[in-house]
Design a protein around this motif. Structure first.
Motif, PDB file in Angstrom:
ATOM      1  N   ALA A  98       8.466 -26.056  -4.946  1.00 56.11           N
ATOM      2  CA  ALA A  98       8.032 -24.550  -4.789  1.00 56.11           C
ATOM      3  C   ALA A  98       6.677 -24.465  -4.910  1.00 56.11           C
ATOM      4  O   ALA A  98       6.042 -23.523  -4.239  1.00 56.11           O
ATOM      5  CB  ALA A  98       8.874 -23.905  -5.725  1.00 56.11           C
ATOM      6  N   LEU A  99       6.129 -25.034  -5.928  1.00 60.86           N
ATOM      7  CA  LEU A  99       4.637 -24.933  -6.125  1.00 60.86           C
ATOM      8  C   LEU A  99       3.540 -25.392  -4.960  1.00 60.86           C
ATOM      9  O   LEU A  99       2.793 -24.732  -5.012  1.00 60.86           O
ATOM     10  CB  LEU A  99       4.115 -25.506  -7.678  1.00 60.86           C
ATOM     11  N   GLN A 100       3.968 -26.028  -4.175  1.00 62.09           N
ATOM     12  CA  GLN A 100       3.202 -26.706  -3.085  1.00 62.09           C
ATOM     13  C   GLN A 100       2.999 -25.570  -1.973  1.00 62.09           C
ATOM     14  O   GLN A 100       2.309 -25.497  -1.075  1.00 62.09           O
ATOM     15  CB  GLN A 100       3.811 -28.083  -2.543  1.00 62.09           C
ATOM     16  N   TYR A 101       3.949 -24.562  -2.101  1.00 59.06           N
ATOM     17  CA  TYR A 101       4.030 -23.690  -0.993  1.00 59.06           C
ATOM     18  C   TYR A 101       3.207 -22.422  -1.508  1.00 59.06           C
ATOM     19  O   TYR A 101       3.342 -21.288  -0.990  1.00 59.06           O
ATOM     20  CB  TYR A 101       5.538 -23.085  -0.684  1.00 59.06           C
ATOM     21  N   LYS A 102       3.049 -22.373  -2.878  1.00 64.90           N
ATOM     22  CA  LYS A 102       2.341 -21.151  -3.410  1.00 64.90           C
ATOM     23  C   LYS A 102       1.332 -20.571  -2.549  1.00 64.90           C
ATOM     24  O   LYS A 102       1.648 -19.027  -2.306  1.00 64.90           O
ATOM     25  CB  LYS A 102       1.796 -21.347  -4.820  1.00 64.90           C
ATOM     26  N   ASN A 103       0.439 -21.257  -2.152  1.00 68.56           N
ATOM     27  CA  ASN A 103      -0.800 -20.394  -1.358  1.00 68.56           C
ATOM     28  C   ASN A 103      -0.120 -20.034  -0.056  1.00 68.56           C
ATOM     29  O   ASN A 103      -0.797 -18.978   0.566  1.00 68.56           O
ATOM     30  CB  ASN A 103      -1.898 -21.490  -1.016  1.00 68.56           C
ATOM     31  N   ARG A 104       0.478 -20.772   0.605  1.00 68.45           N
ATOM     32  CA  ARG A 104       1.220 -20.426   1.969  1.00 68.45           C
ATOM     33  C   ARG A 104       2.052 -19.091   2.086  1.00 68.45           C
ATOM     34  O   ARG A 104       1.836 -18.081   2.673  1.00 68.45           O
ATOM     35  CB  ARG A 104       1.888 -21.321   2.619  1.00 68.45           C
ATOM     36  N   VAL A 105       2.911 -18.904   0.744  1.00 72.46           N
ATOM     37  CA  VAL A 105       3.768 -17.869   0.571  1.00 72.46           C
ATOM     38  C   VAL A 105       2.991 -16.855   0.298  1.00 72.46           C
ATOM     39  O   VAL A 105       3.116 -15.662   1.103  1.00 72.46           O
ATOM     40  CB  VAL A 105       4.927 -18.172  -0.697  1.00 72.46           C
ATOM     41  N   THR A 106       2.185 -16.730  -0.468  1.00 74.32           N
ATOM     42  CA  THR A 106       1.207 -15.853  -0.907  1.00 74.32           C
ATOM     43  C   THR A 106       0.195 -15.136   0.282  1.00 74.32           C
ATOM     44  O   THR A 106       0.333 -14.121   0.389  1.00 74.32           O
ATOM     45  CB  THR A 106       0.185 -16.135  -2.053  1.00 74.32           C
ATOM     46  N   HIS A 107      -0.103 -16.074   1.116  1.00 72.72           N
ATOM     47  CA  HIS A 107      -1.041 -15.492   2.129  1.00 72.72           C
ATOM     48  C   HIS A 107      -0.047 -15.019   3.090  1.00 72.72           C
ATOM     49  O   HIS A 107      -0.527 -14.013   3.560  1.00 72.72           O
ATOM     50  CB  HIS A 107      -1.637 -16.889   2.807  1.00 72.72           C
ATOM     51  N   ASP A 108       1.215 -15.721   3.613  1.00 73.04           N
ATOM     52  CA  ASP A 108       1.861 -15.122   4.670  1.00 73.04           C
ATOM     53  C   ASP A 108       2.364 -13.490   4.127  1.00 73.04           C
ATOM     54  O   ASP A 108       2.435 -12.637   5.164  1.00 73.04           O
ATOM     55  CB  ASP A 108       3.110 -15.984   4.717  1.00 73.04           C
ATOM     56  N   LEU A 109       2.708 -13.484   2.992  1.00 72.95           N
ATOM     57  CA  LEU A 109       3.394 -12.128   2.422  1.00 72.95           C
ATOM     58  C   LEU A 109       2.341 -10.992   2.520  1.00 72.95           C
ATOM     59  O   LEU A 109       2.445 -10.021   2.844  1.00 72.95           O
ATOM     60  CB  LEU A 109       4.133 -12.135   1.260  1.00 72.95           C
ATOM     61  N   ALA A 110       0.988 -11.552   2.134  1.00 70.20           N
ATOM     62  CA  ALA A 110      -0.197 -10.669   1.973  1.00 70.20           C
ATOM     63  C   ALA A 110      -0.469 -10.159   3.466  1.00 70.20           C
ATOM     64  O   ALA A 110      -0.781  -8.910   3.621  1.00 70.20           O
ATOM     65  CB  ALA A 110      -1.602 -11.096   1.392  1.00 70.20           C
ATOM     66  N   CYS A 111      -0.534 -10.919   4.633  1.00 71.93           N
ATOM     67  CA  CYS A 111      -0.707 -10.607   5.707  1.00 71.93           C
ATOM     68  C   CYS A 111       0.404  -9.657   6.225  1.00 71.93           C
ATOM     69  O   CYS A 111      -0.092  -8.920   7.010  1.00 71.93           O
ATOM     70  CB  CYS A 111      -0.882 -12.100   6.516  1.00 71.93           C
ATOM     71  N   PHE A 112       1.531 -10.046   5.953  1.00 75.51           N
ATOM     72  CA  PHE A 112       2.639  -9.179   6.409  1.00 75.51           C
ATOM     73  C   PHE A 112       2.486  -7.752   5.769  1.00 75.51           C
ATOM     74  O   PHE A 112       2.777  -6.754   6.479  1.00 75.51           O
ATOM     75  CB  PHE A 112       3.899  -9.590   5.978  1.00 75.51           C
ATOM     76  N   GLU A 113       2.214  -7.567   4.673  1.00 76.36           N
ATOM     77  CA  GLU A 113       1.821  -6.409   3.863  1.00 76.36           C
ATOM     78  C   GLU A 113       0.800  -5.761   4.712  1.00 76.36           C
ATOM     79  O   GLU A 113       0.705  -4.442   4.826  1.00 76.36           O
ATOM     80  CB  GLU A 113       1.600  -6.522   2.351  1.00 76.36           C
ATOM     81  N   GLU A 114      -0.325  -6.320   4.915  1.00 72.20           N
ATOM     82  CA  GLU A 114      -1.529  -5.689   5.790  1.00 72.20           C
ATOM     83  C   GLU A 114      -0.919  -5.198   7.058  1.00 72.20           C
ATOM     84  O   GLU A 114      -1.436  -4.088   7.428  1.00 72.20           O
ATOM     85  CB  GLU A 114      -2.738  -6.839   5.829  1.00 72.20           C
ATOM     86  N   GLU A 115      -0.371  -6.194   7.919  1.00 73.08           N
ATOM     87  CA  GLU A 115       0.117  -5.699   9.117  1.00 73.08           C
ATOM     88  C   GLU A 115       1.246  -4.567   9.009  1.00 73.08           C
ATOM     89  O   GLU A 115       1.036  -3.446   9.649  1.00 73.08           O
ATOM     90  CB  GLU A 115       0.788  -6.735   9.626  1.00 73.08           C
ATOM     91  N   LEU A 116       1.996  -4.503   8.082  1.00 69.75           N
ATOM     92  CA  LEU A 116       2.928  -3.361   7.696  1.00 69.75           C
ATOM     93  C   LEU A 116       2.341  -2.025   7.558  1.00 69.75           C
ATOM     94  O   LEU A 116       2.477  -0.981   8.224  1.00 69.75           O
ATOM     95  CB  LEU A 116       3.951  -3.638   6.470  1.00 69.75           C
ATOM     96  N   ALA A 117       1.153  -1.763   6.716  1.00 72.97           N
ATOM     97  CA  ALA A 117       0.303  -0.923   6.421  1.00 72.97           C
ATOM     98  C   ALA A 117      -0.815  -0.532   7.004  1.00 72.97           C
ATOM     99  O   ALA A 117      -1.548   0.493   7.018  1.00 72.97           O
ATOM    100  CB  ALA A 117      -0.091  -0.852   4.885  1.00 72.97           C
ATOM    101  N   HIS A 118      -0.988  -1.138   8.320  1.00 70.96           N
ATOM    102  CA  HIS A 118      -2.218  -1.151   9.282  1.00 70.96           C
ATOM    103  C   HIS A 118      -2.191   0.130   9.820  1.00 70.96           C
ATOM    104  O   HIS A 118      -1.162   0.696  10.309  1.00 70.96           O
ATOM    105  CB  HIS A 118      -1.915  -2.187  10.340  1.00 70.96           C
ATOM    106  N   GLY A 119      -3.468   0.855   9.615  1.00 71.45           N
ATOM    107  CA  GLY A 119      -3.852   2.180  10.104  1.00 71.45           C
ATOM    108  C   GLY A 119      -3.116   3.325   9.126  1.00 71.45           C
ATOM    109  O   GLY A 119      -3.183   4.499   9.733  1.00 71.45           O
ATOM    110  N   ILE A 120      -2.619   3.029   8.062  1.00 73.54           N
ATOM    111  CA  ILE A 120      -2.150   4.272   7.404  1.00 73.54           C
ATOM    112  C   ILE A 120      -3.035   4.280   6.104  1.00 73.54           C
ATOM    113  O   ILE A 120      -3.295   3.399   5.360  1.00 73.54           O
ATOM    114  CB  ILE A 120      -0.569   3.616   6.851  1.00 73.54           C
ATOM    115  N   SER A 121      -3.571   5.463   5.907  1.00 73.83           N
ATOM    116  CA  SER A 121      -4.328   5.686   4.786  1.00 73.83           C
ATOM    117  C   SER A 121      -3.936   5.571   3.472  1.00 73.83           C
ATOM    118  O   SER A 121      -2.709   5.504   3.403  1.00 73.83           O
ATOM    119  CB  SER A 121      -4.939   7.065   4.762  1.00 73.83           C
ATOM    120  N   PRO A 122      -4.846   4.987   2.370  1.00 69.34           N
ATOM    121  CA  PRO A 122      -4.114   4.810   0.970  1.00 69.34           C
ATOM    122  C   PRO A 122      -3.671   6.166   0.466  1.00 69.34           C
ATOM    123  O   PRO A 122      -2.424   5.984  -0.260  1.00 69.34           O
ATOM    124  CB  PRO A 122      -5.650   4.528   0.289  1.00 69.34           C
ATOM    125  N   GLU A 123      -4.052   7.382   1.044  1.00 76.41           N
ATOM    126  CA  GLU A 123      -3.397   8.475   0.567  1.00 76.41           C
ATOM    127  C   GLU A 123      -1.806   8.732   1.174  1.00 76.41           C
ATOM    128  O   GLU A 123      -0.934   8.996   0.630  1.00 76.41           O
ATOM    129  CB  GLU A 123      -4.101   9.741   0.892  1.00 76.41           C
TER     130      GLU A 123
END
Length: 140
Positions: A98-123
């Motif tokens: 599981a630890l060998q996937y740490k960077n990839r899992v973290t990166h993929d989910l961060a990118c997904f969150e960014e895509e999900l919130a794209h164009g939406i203001s912080p407010e």
């Protein structure tokens, strides 16, 4: 025929799209998107993690959480180890695989969150979180 907006329908559509996208994070068949989400959650914790923590974090019923964790054990990602202070509890421990996937899992989910919130203001995101939290409370 056009119907008026329905919070439940919209949330259901969003939930289905999120689930389908998460299922694409299967890491060459090593584990499912649901396992990836749980793996990410465990990796982000600084304290011991137990099944009940996963149930709470993902609004899962105990049998569902147990089944996912069982598959993660079979895949060599985690082990469940007893704790000395309560024989009923078993903490979830990440294994080297599981630890060998740490960077990839973290990166993929961060990118997904960014895509999900794209164009939406912080407010607007703050309003979204507040509204969803209220809906969750309404259903509790």
């Amino acid at each position: 025929m056009q119907t008026s907006p329905s919070a439940g329908r919209y949330l259901g559509q969003l939930s289905n799209k999120i689930r389908r996208r998460m299922d694409t994070f299967n890491f060459n068949g090593e584990f499912s998107g649901a396992q990836g989400k749980i793996l990410h959650f465990i990796l982000a914790q600084s304290e011991d993690v137990f099944q009940r923590d996963i149930e709470e974090a993902f609004s899962l019923r105990p049998p569902t959480a147990s089944e996912i964790l069982k598959k993660m054990e079979q895949n060599g990602l985690i082990s469940r180890q007893p704790v000395s202070y309560d024989a009923r509890l078993k903490k979830i421990v990440l294994l080297p695989k599981a630890l060998q996937y740490k960077n990839r899992v973290t990166h993929d989910l961060a990118c997904f969150e960014e895509e999900l919130a794209h164009g939406i203001s912080p407010e607007d995101m703050k309003v979204f979180y507040r509204v969803v939290e209220q809906m969750l409370n309404n259903l509790s």
